[in-house]
Scaffold this motif. Structure first.
Motif, PDB file in Angstrom:
ATOM      1  N   PHE A   1    -108.778 -77.230  -0.161  1.00 56.60           N
ATOM      2  CA  PHE A   1    -109.351 -76.021  -0.753  1.00 56.60           C
ATOM      3  C   PHE A   1    -108.333 -75.345  -1.670  1.00 56.60           C
ATOM      4  CE2 PHE A   1    -110.386 -71.376  -0.286  1.00 56.60           C
ATOM      5  CZ  PHE A   1    -111.476 -71.394  -1.128  1.00 56.60           C
ATOM      6  N   ALA A   2    -107.083 -75.293  -1.224  1.00 52.64           N
ATOM      7  CA  ALA A   2    -106.039 -74.696  -2.057  1.00 52.64           C
ATOM      8  C   ALA A   2    -105.828 -75.493  -3.340  1.00 52.64           C
ATOM      9  CB  ALA A   2    -104.734 -74.606  -1.269  1.00 52.64           C
ATOM     10  N   LYS A   3    -105.989 -76.821  -3.256  1.00 46.71           N
ATOM     11  CA  LYS A   3    -105.740 -77.685  -4.408  1.00 46.71           C
ATOM     12  C   LYS A   3    -106.886 -77.662  -5.404  1.00 46.71           C
ATOM     13  CE  LYS A   3    -104.476 -82.474  -5.521  1.00 46.71           C
ATOM     14  NZ  LYS A   3    -104.159 -83.814  -4.950  1.00 46.71           N
ATOM     15  N   TYR A   4    -108.126 -77.614  -4.911  1.00 52.10           N
ATOM     16  CA  TYR A   4    -109.289 -77.786  -5.785  1.00 52.10           C
ATOM     17  C   TYR A   4    -110.091 -76.502  -6.003  1.00 52.10           C
ATOM     18  CZ  TYR A   4    -108.340 -82.716  -4.963  1.00 52.10           C
ATOM     19  OH  TYR A   4    -107.740 -83.946  -4.888  1.00 52.10           O
ATOM     20  N   ARG A   5    -109.637 -75.396  -5.488  1.00 50.92           N
ATOM     21  CA  ARG A   5    -110.349 -74.136  -5.692  1.00 50.92           C
ATOM     22  C   ARG A   5    -110.254 -73.709  -7.156  1.00 50.92           C
ATOM     23  NH1 ARG A   5    -108.979 -68.303  -2.787  1.00 50.92           N
ATOM     24  NH2 ARG A   5    -110.843 -67.190  -3.535  1.00 50.92           N
ATOM     25  N   LEU A   6    -111.374 -73.251  -7.695  1.00 47.69           N
ATOM     26  CA  LEU A   6    -111.413 -72.807  -9.087  1.00 47.69           C
ATOM     27  C   LEU A   6    -111.017 -71.340  -9.195  1.00 47.69           C
ATOM     28  CD1 LEU A   6    -114.746 -74.510 -10.216  1.00 47.69           C
ATOM     29  CD2 LEU A   6    -112.427 -75.194 -10.844  1.00 47.69           C
ATOM     30  N   GLU A   7    -110.332 -71.014 -10.285  1.00 41.66           N
ATOM     31  CA  GLU A   7    -109.959 -69.640 -10.592  1.00 41.66           C
ATOM     32  C   GLU A   7    -110.567 -69.243 -11.933  1.00 41.66           C
ATOM     33  OE1 GLU A   7    -105.745 -69.243 -10.569  1.00 41.66           O
ATOM     34  OE2 GLU A   7    -105.521 -69.847  -8.461  1.00 41.66           O
ATOM     35  N   SER A   8    -110.806 -67.956 -12.094  1.00 40.62           N
ATOM     36  CA  SER A   8    -111.373 -67.465 -13.347  1.00 40.62           C
ATOM     37  C   SER A   8    -110.477 -67.861 -14.518  1.00 40.62           C
ATOM     38  CB  SER A   8    -111.509 -65.942 -13.296  1.00 40.62           C
ATOM     39  OG  SER A   8    -112.097 -65.459 -14.484  1.00 40.62           O
ATOM     40  N   GLY A   9    -111.090 -68.404 -15.556  1.00 42.41           N
ATOM     41  CA  GLY A   9    -110.341 -68.849 -16.728  1.00 42.41           C
ATOM     42  C   GLY A   9    -110.036 -70.332 -16.731  1.00 42.41           C
ATOM     43  N   ASP A  10    -110.285 -71.016 -15.605  1.00 39.13           N
ATOM     44  CA  ASP A  10    -110.120 -72.471 -15.590  1.00 39.13           C
ATOM     45  C   ASP A  10    -111.107 -73.109 -16.566  1.00 39.13           C
ATOM     46  OD1 ASP A  10    -108.132 -72.418 -13.698  1.00 39.13           O
ATOM     47  OD2 ASP A  10    -109.429 -72.982 -12.013  1.00 39.13           O
ATOM     48  N   ILE A  11    -110.690 -74.215 -17.160  1.00 37.39           N
ATOM     49  CA  ILE A  11    -111.556 -74.963 -18.078  1.00 37.39           C
ATOM     50  C   ILE A  11    -111.904 -76.288 -17.408  1.00 37.39           C
ATOM     51  CG2 ILE A  11    -111.776 -75.992 -20.367  1.00 37.39           C
ATOM     52  CD1 ILE A  11    -109.522 -74.046 -21.262  1.00 37.39           C
ATOM     53  N   LEU A  12    -113.191 -76.566 -17.282  1.00 37.40           N
ATOM     54  CA  LEU A  12    -113.665 -77.806 -16.671  1.00 37.40           C
ATOM     55  C   LEU A  12    -114.175 -78.735 -17.758  1.00 37.40           C
ATOM     56  CD1 LEU A  12    -115.541 -76.226 -13.653  1.00 37.40           C
ATOM     57  CD2 LEU A  12    -113.436 -77.572 -13.543  1.00 37.40           C
ATOM     58  N   LEU A  13    -113.796 -80.014 -17.680  1.00 39.11           N
ATOM     59  CA  LEU A  13    -114.194 -81.000 -18.682  1.00 39.11           C
ATOM     60  C   LEU A  13    -114.805 -82.214 -17.997  1.00 39.11           C
ATOM     61  CD1 LEU A  13    -111.105 -79.807 -19.450  1.00 39.11           C
ATOM     62  CD2 LEU A  13    -111.566 -81.074 -21.534  1.00 39.11           C
ATOM     63  N   ASN A  14    -115.835 -82.783 -18.620  1.00 40.06           N
ATOM     64  CA  ASN A  14    -116.405 -84.036 -18.124  1.00 40.06           C
ATOM     65  C   ASN A  14    -115.351 -85.132 -18.217  1.00 40.06           C
ATOM     66  OD1 ASN A  14    -118.828 -82.848 -17.632  1.00 40.06           O
ATOM     67  ND2 ASN A  14    -119.969 -83.925 -19.221  1.00 40.06           N
ATOM     68  N   GLU A  15    -115.109 -85.806 -17.100  1.00 44.59           N
ATOM     69  CA  GLU A  15    -114.077 -86.840 -17.091  1.00 44.59           C
ATOM     70  C   GLU A  15    -114.539 -88.119 -17.767  1.00 44.59           C
ATOM     71  OE1 GLU A  15    -111.870 -90.265 -16.029  1.00 44.59           O
ATOM     72  OE2 GLU A  15    -113.857 -89.904 -15.170  1.00 44.59           O
TER      73      GLU A  15
ATOM     74  N   LEU B   1    -112.447 -82.766 -14.831  1.00 43.84           N
ATOM     75  CA  LEU B   1    -111.026 -82.457 -14.939  1.00 43.84           C
ATOM     76  C   LEU B   1    -110.884 -80.950 -15.111  1.00 43.84           C
ATOM     77  CD1 LEU B   1    -110.300 -85.309 -17.431  1.00 43.84           C
ATOM     78  CD2 LEU B   1    -108.978 -85.054 -15.324  1.00 43.84           C
ATOM     79  N   ARG B   2    -109.817 -80.403 -14.558  1.00 48.40           N
ATOM     80  CA  ARG B   2    -109.589 -78.962 -14.696  1.00 48.40           C
ATOM     81  C   ARG B   2    -108.325 -78.708 -15.502  1.00 48.40           C
ATOM     82  NH1 ARG B   2    -108.122 -76.011  -9.320  1.00 48.40           N
ATOM     83  NH2 ARG B   2    -106.144 -77.086  -9.756  1.00 48.40           N
ATOM     84  N   LEU B   3    -108.445 -77.789 -16.449  1.00 46.26           N
ATOM     85  CA  LEU B   3    -107.280 -77.285 -17.171  1.00 46.26           C
ATOM     86  C   LEU B   3    -107.056 -75.840 -16.750  1.00 46.26           C
ATOM     87  CD1 LEU B   3    -107.794 -78.596 -20.828  1.00 46.26           C
ATOM     88  CD2 LEU B   3    -106.275 -79.498 -19.062  1.00 46.26           C
ATOM     89  N   ARG B   4    -105.831 -75.541 -16.372  1.00 51.16           N
ATOM     90  CA  ARG B   4    -105.465 -74.162 -16.058  1.00 51.16           C
ATOM     91  C   ARG B   4    -104.417 -73.736 -17.081  1.00 51.16           C
ATOM     92  NH1 ARG B   4    -105.038 -73.014  -9.924  1.00 51.16           N
ATOM     93  NH2 ARG B   4    -107.301 -73.015 -10.275  1.00 51.16           N
ATOM     94  N   PRO B   5    -104.836 -72.975 -18.109  1.00 48.35           N
ATOM     95  CA  PRO B   5    -103.915 -72.616 -19.203  1.00 48.35           C
ATOM     96  C   PRO B   5    -102.659 -71.923 -18.687  1.00 48.35           C
ATOM     97  CG  PRO B   5    -106.182 -72.041 -19.756  1.00 48.35           C
ATOM     98  CD  PRO B   5    -106.187 -72.421 -18.311  1.00 48.35           C
TER      99      PRO B   5
END
Length: 234
Positions: free
Chosen positions: A61-75, A103-107
């Motif tokens: 959960f700590a590894k894959y939890r989403l945060e506001s502003g994360d960018i999700l992309l089709n892998e 895939l998740r990008l966290r700027p």
């Protein structure tokens, strides 16, 4: 490259993470959490029409939890122009995670909205698809996304670029809405014209015209009095 700009890789400006793989043993458990998958990422943004759940223990959960502003992309995708299709997560659901079709990008060192629009452009033009691996299904992968180049302008210019894109898209949306309204009016006018044509309202009525009832009676009489054709049998 304009003055003040620099090339970087995406992993230099954002943290890259592949989502959690599904497995049968995670279909139930004590820590069921909502998660997003490729079907939830659209060109219009995040779709919450069908959000599934999977068991995520505390480390996952700590590894894959989403945060506001994360960018999700089709892998991955069978269409090169769908690979890397991005959307920004804005905490639409509490404690939401993501699956390995994303895939998740966290700027980290770049404007998040600038990064989103850059990824949007690379997906739309098929460049992410070209960078992917595979034959029928193109996989961008964590490595491919991490090493993908990105031009980085000064922070203030990133903000101006984002504002300019927003303005252009606002105008495009307004033009598209106007076009849709015009097309709807055209279709309504066509239907009205056809309805008027067959109700006698499209052209002026001439009182000297032969009434339709008289014409039909004359046709009926003509058919009754016409000699019958002799059938020729082979």
């Amino acid at each position: 490259m304009p003055p003040g700009w620099a090339w970087a890789t995406i992993e230099e400006v954002a943290r890259v993470q592949l989502g959690r793989q599904r497995s049968p043993q995670q279909h139930t458990g004590e820590h069921m959490r909502p998660y997003l998958r490729a079907a939830n990422v659209t060109w219009q943004g995040i779709s919450l029409d069908e959000v599934k759940e999977m068991n995520f223990d505390h480390p996952d959960f700590a590894k894959y939890r989403l945060e506001s502003g994360d960018i999700l992309l089709n892998e991955a995708s069978g269409s090169p122009h769908e690979v890397g299709k991005p959307a920004i997560w804005n905490n639409e659901i509490d404690d939401c995670c993501f699956q390995n079709t994303l895939l998740r990008l966290r700027p980290q060192r770049v404007n998040g909205t600038y990064l989103h629009w850059y990824c949007y452009a690379q997906a739309l033009t098929g460049r992410f698809g070209e960078a992917g691996r595979g034959v029928n299904i193109r996989h961008l992968g964590k490595r491919g996304l991490s090493q993908f180049p990105i031009p980085v302008p000064p922070t203030s210019e990133q903000e101006r670029i984002v504002a300019a894109i927003k303005e252009h898209f606002f105008r495009l949306d307004a033009a598209n809405n106007a076009l849709a309204a015009a097309q709807a009016r055209i279709e309504a006018t066509r239907r009205a014209a056809l309805a008027a044509a067959f109700a006698g309202r499209l052209v002026p009525q001439d009182p000297n015209d032969e009434p339709a009832t008289t014409l039909l009676e004359r046709i009926a009489v003509s058919r009754r009095t016409a000699p019958r054709r002799q059938e020729v049998r082979a």
